[in-house]
Design a protein around this motif. Structure first.
Motif, PDB file in Angstrom:
ATOM      1  N   LYS A  36       0.864  -1.183   0.000  1.00 20.29           N
ATOM      2  CA  LYS A  36       0.000   0.000   0.000  1.00 20.29           C
ATOM      3  C   LYS A  36       0.902   1.236   0.000  1.00 20.29           C
ATOM      4  O   LYS A  36       1.430   1.623   1.037  1.00 20.29           O
ATOM      5  CB  LYS A  36      -0.915  -0.006   1.222  1.00 20.29           C
ATOM      6  N   GLY A  37       1.075   1.825  -1.139  1.00 15.05           N
ATOM      7  CA  GLY A  37       1.920   3.002  -1.278  1.00 15.05           C
ATOM      8  C   GLY A  37       1.680   3.615  -2.638  1.00 15.05           C
ATOM      9  O   GLY A  37       1.026   3.016  -3.501  1.00 15.05           O
ATOM     10  N   HIS A  38       2.189   4.808  -2.845  1.00 11.94           N
ATOM     11  CA  HIS A  38       2.021   5.490  -4.134  1.00 11.94           C
ATOM     12  C   HIS A  38       3.327   6.163  -4.532  1.00 11.94           C
ATOM     13  O   HIS A  38       4.114   6.573  -3.679  1.00 11.94           O
ATOM     14  CB  HIS A  38       0.903   6.544  -4.044  1.00 11.94           C
ATOM     15  N   TYR A  39       3.527   6.287  -5.843  1.00 10.34           N
ATOM     16  CA  TYR A  39       4.719   6.937  -6.403  1.00 10.34           C
ATOM     17  C   TYR A  39       4.231   7.954  -7.430  1.00 10.34           C
ATOM     18  O   TYR A  39       3.547   7.591  -8.382  1.00 10.34           O
ATOM     19  CB  TYR A  39       5.634   5.897  -7.045  1.00 10.34           C
ATOM     20  N   ILE A  40       4.605   9.225  -7.239  1.00 10.61           N
ATOM     21  CA  ILE A  40       3.974  10.328  -7.968  1.00 10.61           C
ATOM     22  C   ILE A  40       5.016  11.195  -8.680  1.00 10.61           C
ATOM     23  O   ILE A  40       6.001  11.612  -8.058  1.00 10.61           O
ATOM     24  CB  ILE A  40       3.191  11.215  -6.956  1.00 10.61           C
ATOM     25  N   PRO A  41       4.823  11.497  -9.976  1.00 10.66           N
ATOM     26  CA  PRO A  41       5.702  12.444 -10.652  1.00 10.66           C
ATOM     27  C   PRO A  41       5.311  13.881 -10.293  1.00 10.66           C
ATOM     28  O   PRO A  41       4.126  14.220 -10.327  1.00 10.66           O
ATOM     29  CB  PRO A  41       5.450  12.158 -12.141  1.00 10.66           C
ATOM     30  N   MET A  42       6.316  14.711  -9.968  1.00 10.69           N
ATOM     31  CA  MET A  42       6.036  16.101  -9.579  1.00 10.69           C
ATOM     32  C   MET A  42       6.974  17.054 -10.303  1.00 10.69           C
ATOM     33  O   MET A  42       8.190  16.968 -10.146  1.00 10.69           O
ATOM     34  CB  MET A  42       6.188  16.260  -8.059  1.00 10.69           C
ATOM     35  N   ASP A  43       6.397  17.951 -11.100  1.00  8.32           N
ATOM     36  CA  ASP A  43       7.180  18.969 -11.805  1.00  8.32           C
ATOM     37  C   ASP A  43       7.362  20.146 -10.852  1.00  8.32           C
ATOM     38  O   ASP A  43       6.417  20.889 -10.579  1.00  8.32           O
ATOM     39  CB  ASP A  43       6.444  19.401 -13.075  1.00  8.32           C
ATOM     40  N   ILE A  44       8.569  20.273 -10.328  1.00 11.56           N
ATOM     41  CA  ILE A  44       8.860  21.319  -9.336  1.00 11.56           C
ATOM     42  C   ILE A  44       9.956  22.227  -9.869  1.00 11.56           C
ATOM     43  O   ILE A  44      11.028  21.757 -10.254  1.00 11.56           O
ATOM     44  CB  ILE A  44       9.268  20.692  -7.983  1.00 11.56           C
ATOM     45  N   ALA A  45       9.687  23.522  -9.904  1.00 13.75           N
ATOM     46  CA  ALA A  45      10.657  24.503 -10.400  1.00 13.75           C
ATOM     47  C   ALA A  45      11.786  24.672  -9.384  1.00 13.75           C
ATOM     48  O   ALA A  45      11.598  24.438  -8.180  1.00 13.75           O
ATOM     49  CB  ALA A  45       9.966  25.840 -10.647  1.00 13.75           C
ATOM     50  N   GLN A  46      12.953  25.110  -9.865  1.00 12.57           N
ATOM     51  CA  GLN A  46      14.118  25.326  -8.988  1.00 12.57           C
ATOM     52  C   GLN A  46      13.756  26.250  -7.820  1.00 12.57           C
ATOM     53  O   GLN A  46      14.149  26.008  -6.688  1.00 12.57           O
ATOM     54  CB  GLN A  46      15.268  25.955  -9.791  1.00 12.57           C
ATOM     55  N   ALA A  47      12.993  27.300  -8.111  1.00 11.84           N
ATOM     56  CA  ALA A  47      12.665  28.299  -7.085  1.00 11.84           C
ATOM     57  C   ALA A  47      11.817  27.710  -5.952  1.00 11.84           C
ATOM     58  O   ALA A  47      11.820  28.240  -4.837  1.00 11.84           O
ATOM     59  CB  ALA A  47      11.929  29.475  -7.729  1.00 11.84           C
ATOM     60  N   ASP A  48      11.109  26.623  -6.234  1.00 11.35           N
ATOM     61  CA  ASP A  48      10.209  26.018  -5.234  1.00 11.35           C
ATOM     62  C   ASP A  48      10.811  24.792  -4.548  1.00 11.35           C
ATOM     63  O   ASP A  48      10.168  24.162  -3.705  1.00 11.35           O
ATOM     64  CB  ASP A  48       8.889  25.597  -5.905  1.00 11.35           C
ATOM     65  N   LEU A  49      12.042  24.460  -4.898  1.00  9.43           N
ATOM     66  CA  LEU A  49      12.635  23.195  -4.449  1.00  9.43           C
ATOM     67  C   LEU A  49      12.774  23.113  -2.930  1.00  9.43           C
ATOM     68  O   LEU A  49      12.362  22.129  -2.317  1.00  9.43           O
ATOM     69  CB  LEU A  49      13.997  23.001  -5.127  1.00  9.43           C
ATOM     70  N   ALA A  50      13.353  24.143  -2.323  1.00  9.48           N
ATOM     71  CA  ALA A  50      13.584  24.122  -0.872  1.00  9.48           C
ATOM     72  C   ALA A  50      12.257  23.998  -0.115  1.00  9.48           C
ATOM     73  O   ALA A  50      12.146  23.215   0.839  1.00  9.48           O
ATOM     74  CB  ALA A  50      14.329  25.382  -0.442  1.00  9.48           C
ATOM     75  N   GLU A  51      11.260  24.729  -0.552  1.00  2.13           N
ATOM     76  CA  GLU A  51       9.946  24.679   0.111  1.00  2.13           C
ATOM     77  C   GLU A  51       9.306  23.303  -0.049  1.00  2.13           C
ATOM     78  O   GLU A  51       8.715  22.756   0.894  1.00  2.13           O
ATOM     79  CB  GLU A  51       9.032  25.756  -0.487  1.00  2.13           C
ATOM     80  N   ALA A  52       9.447  22.716  -1.238  1.00  2.00           N
ATOM     81  CA  ALA A  52       8.886  21.388  -1.489  1.00  2.00           C
ATOM     82  C   ALA A  52       9.513  20.352  -0.553  1.00  2.00           C
ATOM     83  O   ALA A  52       8.813  19.497   0.002  1.00  2.00           O
ATOM     84  CB  ALA A  52       9.113  20.988  -2.946  1.00  2.00           C
TER      85      ALA A  52
END
Length: 279
Positions: A36-52
Motif C-alpha cells: 500500500k503506497g504510491h509513487y507520484i511524478p512532480m514537476d517542481i521549479a528550482q525556485a520552489d525546491l527548498a519549500e517542497a
C-alpha cells in the motif's frame, strides 16, 4: 478508534518530469509486492525546491527520486550526503528520515554496474581500459563506479575538453583525457566502451564517432534507452562487441530507493523490463 498507519508516498521531482519512466516502474513493483503506497511524478521549479523538501515529508512522503535539473542543487539542501553523492556532485535518491533529516544518495553508478553484471555476466572490469564518451553528471557516476570495481584506466572524451579535464582532477591518475576529434582512437585496446551522451537519443543528433578501432569481444553500453537499440549499439554489435542497452541501469538504480522507502528489495527481471517498456 482504529489507528490507520500512514500510506507511504514517494515520487520523482524534476522539470520537466512527464517523460519519466520511474512512476511506471515503481507502480509495477508496488502492485507486484502488494504494498500500500504510491509513487507520484512532480514537476517542481528550482525556485520552489527548498519549500517542497520541507513540505513533502509532512504530507507522508518517505523519499524521492531526483532528476534534471535538481540533481546538483539538492546536495546543498540535504542534511546528510553520502560519500558517493559528494564525489559525483549529484544525488538521484532522497530518504526522508524519521528524525526529520534528509539523506541524499546517488545510485546511478551502482545501477550501471548491476546492469552490466546482469546482462553481460562474462564482463571483467579489470580486462582493460574503459572508454567513456561524454563528461556530464551521468558520466561522473559511471567513472566513479568503474574505478571502484577495478577498471585499470578510464579514457574520457567530451566536446568541451575542460569538462573532461575536471574528471582527472576529481578522480585521479587513472583518468586520461582525449580530444573529441580523436575520440574514436580511445577504443584501441579498450575492454569497456560507454556512451553517456544524449547523442543517438530520439530527437537528438546522431552519434557519429567512428567505431573502427573497437576491439572484438569488448563490451559496449549506451545510457540512452530511447530507442532501446541505439545506432551506437547497432554499430558496436556489428563490429563484434557484446552490447548492453541502457534500460537496465534505470531499473537497477531505482531498486535501492524502493527498498528504503517501502521495505522490500525489488527484483529486476524480464517482467520488470516489459512493464516499463509497455509490453
Amino acid at each position: 478508534m482504529i489507528d490507520h498507519p500512514r500510506i507511504p508516498l514517494a515520487g520523482v521531482i524534476g522539470s520537466p518530469v512527464a517523460h519519466s519512466r520511474s512512476p511506471v516502474l515503481h507502480g509495477y513493483w508496488l502492485k507486484k509486492y502488494g504494498i500500500k503506497g504510491h509513487y507520484i511524478p512532480m514537476d517542481i521549479a528550482q525556485a520552489d525546491l527548498a519549500e517542497a523538501l520541507r513540505t513533502l515529508p509532512k504530507l507522508g512522503f518517505v523519499g524521492l527520486n531526483v532528476t534534471i535539473p535538481h540533481k546538483e542543487t539538492i546536495l546543498g539542501l540535504a542534511d546528510i550526503v553520502s560519500d558517493r553523492a559528494a564525489l559525483i556532485g549529484a544525488a538521484n535518491t532522497l530518504i526522508f528520515r524519521k528524525d526529520g533529516r534528509i539523506h541524499a544518495d546517488n545510485t546511478d553508478g551502482s545501477g550501471f554496474i548491476a546492469n552490466l553484471r546482469q546482462n553481460a555476466p562474462q564482463w571483467n572490469p579489470a580486462a582493460g581500459p574503459a572508454a567513456v564518451f561524454g563528461a556530464g553528471g551521468a558520466a561522473r557516476a559511471v567513472v566513479a563506479a568503474l574505478i571502484e570495481v577495478g577498471v585499470p584506466e578510464v579514457r574520457i572524451a567530451n566536446r568541451t575538453r575542460l569538462r573532461a579535464e575536471a574528471f582527472r582532477t576529481d578522480f585521479g591518475a587513472k583518468v586520461s583525457v582525449w580530444d573529441w576529434v580523436q575520440a574514436g582512437n580511445m577504443l584501441e585496446g579498450a575492454a569497456t566502451v560507454i556512451n553517456t551522451t544524449a547523442l543517438g537519443m530520439t530527437g537528438k543528433p546522431d552519434f557519429r564517432i567512428p567505431l573502427d578501432a573497437l576491439e572484438r569481444g569488448a563490451l559496449a553500453t549506451d545510457l540512452v534507452y530511447t530507442p532501446l537499440k541505439t545506432q551506437f549499439l547497432i554499430e558496436a554489435e556489428e563490429a563484434g562487441a557484446v552490447v548492453v542497452d541502457g534500460l537496465g541501469m534505470l531499473l537497477h538504480q531505482a531498486a535501492p530507493g524502493f527498498e528504503r522507502w517501502f521495505g522490500q528489495r525489488p527484483e529486476v527481471d524480464e517482467a520488470t523490463r516489459k512493464a516499463v517498456l509497455g509490453a
